[in-house]
Design a protein around this motif. Sequence first.
Motif, PDB file in Angstrom:
ATOM      1  N   LYS A   1      67.366 -31.826  60.398  1.00 55.30           N
ATOM      2  CA  LYS A   1      66.812 -33.032  60.071  1.00 55.30           C
ATOM      3  C   LYS A   1      67.776 -34.049  59.880  1.00 55.30           C
ATOM      4  O   LYS A   1      69.384 -33.739  59.234  1.00 55.30           O
ATOM      5  CB  LYS A   1      66.912 -33.166  58.408  1.00 55.30           C
ATOM      6  CG  LYS A   1      65.314 -32.380  58.078  1.00 55.30           C
ATOM      7  CD  LYS A   1      64.870 -31.767  56.637  1.00 55.30           C
ATOM      8  CE  LYS A   1      64.362 -33.069  55.895  1.00 55.30           C
ATOM      9  NZ  LYS A   1      63.091 -33.405  57.248  1.00 55.30           N
ATOM     10  N   THR A   2      67.718 -34.899  60.718  1.00 57.36           N
ATOM     11  CA  THR A   2      69.427 -35.729  60.728  1.00 57.36           C
ATOM     12  C   THR A   2      68.784 -37.300  60.934  1.00 57.36           C
ATOM     13  O   THR A   2      67.935 -37.554  61.650  1.00 57.36           O
ATOM     14  CB  THR A   2      70.149 -35.562  62.381  1.00 57.36           C
ATOM     15  OG1 THR A   2      70.246 -34.290  62.758  1.00 57.36           O
ATOM     16  CG2 THR A   2      70.681 -36.378  62.492  1.00 57.36           C
ATOM     17  N   LYS A   3      69.575 -38.314  59.951  1.00 55.24           N
ATOM     18  CA  LYS A   3      69.410 -39.616  60.128  1.00 55.24           C
ATOM     19  C   LYS A   3      69.769 -39.969  62.157  1.00 55.24           C
ATOM     20  O   LYS A   3      70.648 -39.249  62.438  1.00 55.24           O
ATOM     21  CB  LYS A   3      70.503 -40.627  59.098  1.00 55.24           C
ATOM     22  CG  LYS A   3      69.880 -40.093  57.749  1.00 55.24           C
ATOM     23  CD  LYS A   3      71.400 -39.826  56.813  1.00 55.24           C
ATOM     24  CE  LYS A   3      71.417 -39.898  55.568  1.00 55.24           C
ATOM     25  NZ  LYS A   3      71.894 -40.718  54.926  1.00 55.24           N
ATOM     26  N   ILE A   4      69.516 -41.579  61.856  1.00 58.30           N
ATOM     27  CA  ILE A   4      69.311 -42.145  63.321  1.00 58.30           C
ATOM     28  C   ILE A   4      70.784 -42.261  63.543  1.00 58.30           C
ATOM     29  O   ILE A   4      71.394 -41.859  64.714  1.00 58.30           O
ATOM     30  CB  ILE A   4      69.242 -43.276  63.252  1.00 58.30           C
ATOM     31  CG1 ILE A   4      67.013 -43.493  63.034  1.00 58.30           C
ATOM     32  CG2 ILE A   4      68.928 -44.007  64.364  1.00 58.30           C
ATOM     33  CD1 ILE A   4      65.954 -44.422  62.372  1.00 58.30           C
TER      34      ILE A   4
ATOM     35  N   GLY B   1      56.164 -38.325  59.126  1.00 53.96           N
ATOM     36  CA  GLY B   1      57.272 -39.064  59.044  1.00 53.96           C
ATOM     37  C   GLY B   1      58.240 -38.861  58.090  1.00 53.96           C
ATOM     38  O   GLY B   1      58.690 -39.973  57.245  1.00 53.96           O
ATOM     39  N   PHE B   2      58.666 -37.686  57.617  1.00 58.83           N
ATOM     40  CA  PHE B   2      59.293 -36.895  56.894  1.00 58.83           C
ATOM     41  C   PHE B   2      60.896 -37.852  57.489  1.00 58.83           C
ATOM     42  O   PHE B   2      61.095 -37.941  58.389  1.00 58.83           O
ATOM     43  CB  PHE B   2      59.410 -35.731  56.781  1.00 58.83           C
ATOM     44  CG  PHE B   2      58.536 -34.984  56.654  1.00 58.83           C
ATOM     45  CD1 PHE B   2      57.323 -35.367  55.279  1.00 58.83           C
ATOM     46  CD2 PHE B   2      57.216 -33.424  56.986  1.00 58.83           C
ATOM     47  CE1 PHE B   2      56.571 -34.861  54.689  1.00 58.83           C
ATOM     48  CE2 PHE B   2      56.162 -33.139  56.449  1.00 58.83           C
ATOM     49  CZ  PHE B   2      56.061 -33.645  55.084  1.00 58.83           C
ATOM     50  N   PHE B   3      61.501 -37.983  56.544  1.00 61.89           N
ATOM     51  CA  PHE B   3      62.652 -38.367  56.250  1.00 61.89           C
ATOM     52  C   PHE B   3      63.775 -37.453  57.244  1.00 61.89           C
ATOM     53  O   PHE B   3      63.964 -36.508  56.914  1.00 61.89           O
ATOM     54  CB  PHE B   3      63.260 -38.481  54.897  1.00 61.89           C
ATOM     55  CG  PHE B   3      65.042 -39.236  54.368  1.00 61.89           C
ATOM     56  CD1 PHE B   3      66.077 -39.138  54.086  1.00 61.89           C
ATOM     57  CD2 PHE B   3      64.523 -41.046  54.772  1.00 61.89           C
ATOM     58  CE1 PHE B   3      66.857 -39.486  54.153  1.00 61.89           C
ATOM     59  CE2 PHE B   3      66.005 -41.715  54.334  1.00 61.89           C
ATOM     60  CZ  PHE B   3      66.959 -40.919  54.452  1.00 61.89           C
ATOM     61  N   GLU B   4      64.349 -38.279  57.957  1.00 62.96           N
ATOM     62  CA  GLU B   4      65.511 -37.303  59.026  1.00 62.96           C
ATOM     63  C   GLU B   4      64.895 -36.894  60.016  1.00 62.96           C
ATOM     64  O   GLU B   4      65.169 -35.746  60.581  1.00 62.96           O
ATOM     65  CB  GLU B   4      66.466 -36.506  58.378  1.00 62.96           C
ATOM     66  CG  GLU B   4      67.461 -37.651  57.241  1.00 62.96           C
ATOM     67  CD  GLU B   4      68.328 -36.990  56.381  1.00 62.96           C
ATOM     68  OE1 GLU B   4      67.783 -35.447  56.034  1.00 62.96           O
ATOM     69  OE2 GLU B   4      69.037 -37.271  55.514  1.00 62.96           O
TER      70      GLU B   4
ATOM     71  N   GLU C   1      67.747 -29.571  47.219  1.00 57.49           N
ATOM     72  CA  GLU C   1      67.465 -31.137  48.359  1.00 57.49           C
ATOM     73  C   GLU C   1      66.654 -30.978  48.949  1.00 57.49           C
ATOM     74  O   GLU C   1      64.912 -31.580  49.041  1.00 57.49           O
ATOM     75  CB  GLU C   1      69.295 -31.624  48.921  1.00 57.49           C
ATOM     76  CG  GLU C   1      69.823 -31.791  47.141  1.00 57.49           C
ATOM     77  CD  GLU C   1      70.857 -30.333  47.396  1.00 57.49           C
ATOM     78  OE1 GLU C   1      71.731 -30.529  46.662  1.00 57.49           O
ATOM     79  OE2 GLU C   1      70.574 -29.594  48.284  1.00 57.49           O
ATOM     80  N   PHE C   2      66.581 -30.186  49.486  1.00 56.37           N
ATOM     81  CA  PHE C   2      65.159 -30.799  50.788  1.00 56.37           C
ATOM     82  C   PHE C   2      64.247 -29.875  49.737  1.00 56.37           C
ATOM     83  O   PHE C   2      62.816 -31.107  50.185  1.00 56.37           O
ATOM     84  CB  PHE C   2      65.296 -29.353  52.786  1.00 56.37           C
ATOM     85  CG  PHE C   2      64.394 -29.397  52.569  1.00 56.37           C
ATOM     86  CD1 PHE C   2      63.823 -30.045  53.643  1.00 56.37           C
ATOM     87  CD2 PHE C   2      63.189 -28.121  52.844  1.00 56.37           C
ATOM     88  CE1 PHE C   2      62.524 -30.187  54.384  1.00 56.37           C
ATOM     89  CE2 PHE C   2      61.947 -27.703  53.858  1.00 56.37           C
ATOM     90  CZ  PHE C   2      62.232 -28.415  54.975  1.00 56.37           C
TER      91      PHE C   2
END
Length: 301
Positions: free
Chosen positions: A126-129, A178-181, A228-229
């Motif tokens: 899980k990684t932000k852009i 479309g989950f975050f990260e 947190e996940f």
Amino acid sequence: MSRPDYTRTSSTNIGSRGGARVLEGKLAIVTGASRGIGAATCTNLASKGCSLIMNYTSESSAKLAEDLATQLSQAHGVKCITVQADMGSENGPTHIVATALNHFAHPKTRKMQLDIVVNNAGVAGKTKIEDCTAEEFTWLYHVNVRGPLFLMKAAIPYLPNDRSGRVVNLSSVSASMGFFEDGMYGGTKAALEAMTRTWARELSERCTVNAVNPGPVATDMYAAAPKEFQAKMATYTKNTPLAAIRNDVDRKDLVENAELAGGRPAYDTDIAGVIAMLCTPDSGWYTGSVICANGGMKFST
């Protein structure tokens, strides 16, 4: 590391219900077979009479895979072999098929039939852009996309020619939710779903090709995920019909964690049951589809 005795789990009972061994004499490759969904899938298929080529990646998984292979062979009278191969490497998938030939091909004609391929092995991130790297992108896509593609390429000469073959690819709800990260990881699973549809057409005279898309599953990976996940997923889990916790039925640790997580994740046997269903003769008129094996987190459309 010890493992549960899978020969005593409900997945085995389901697989042999009524004494039915509907996959008697069949041969399956299962990648990522040492634990979690892969191990549960091997257990279910073996209980239905299927022999197995069980792939694992790291040395730390060797004993898990070998112990399970021995367990299933003794419990169900099928032949199970293990093979270490990295699905993210260029030659790993080819090595799996070559090992299968060494153990299952006719000694004189070298003929072999691969009836089932379960592309289960995968990695997640899980990684932000702004934090994406070329290294992580390469790792995710090599294991989750190139690996299944190259395994199918190596397996094609040995697939049946009468539509009796079965291919099941392990996708994820991340491909469409479309989950975050999840840009990179979800992208790999969307690619796998696209390949599923293409392969269903290209291989229509050989086998059916389908995918399943689990949500959270109670595996080692889920247990190791940050709280947190699980908290972020709680909104989705609360709206998942089959995730509602049952205090008198579900595992104690999942019951205790249900308030944080919004309910329970799937058990690995839940997903293995859907995979095995797609491998039986009864699924012969079903191909090119993504089966929503996620308790209703995402409904099929």
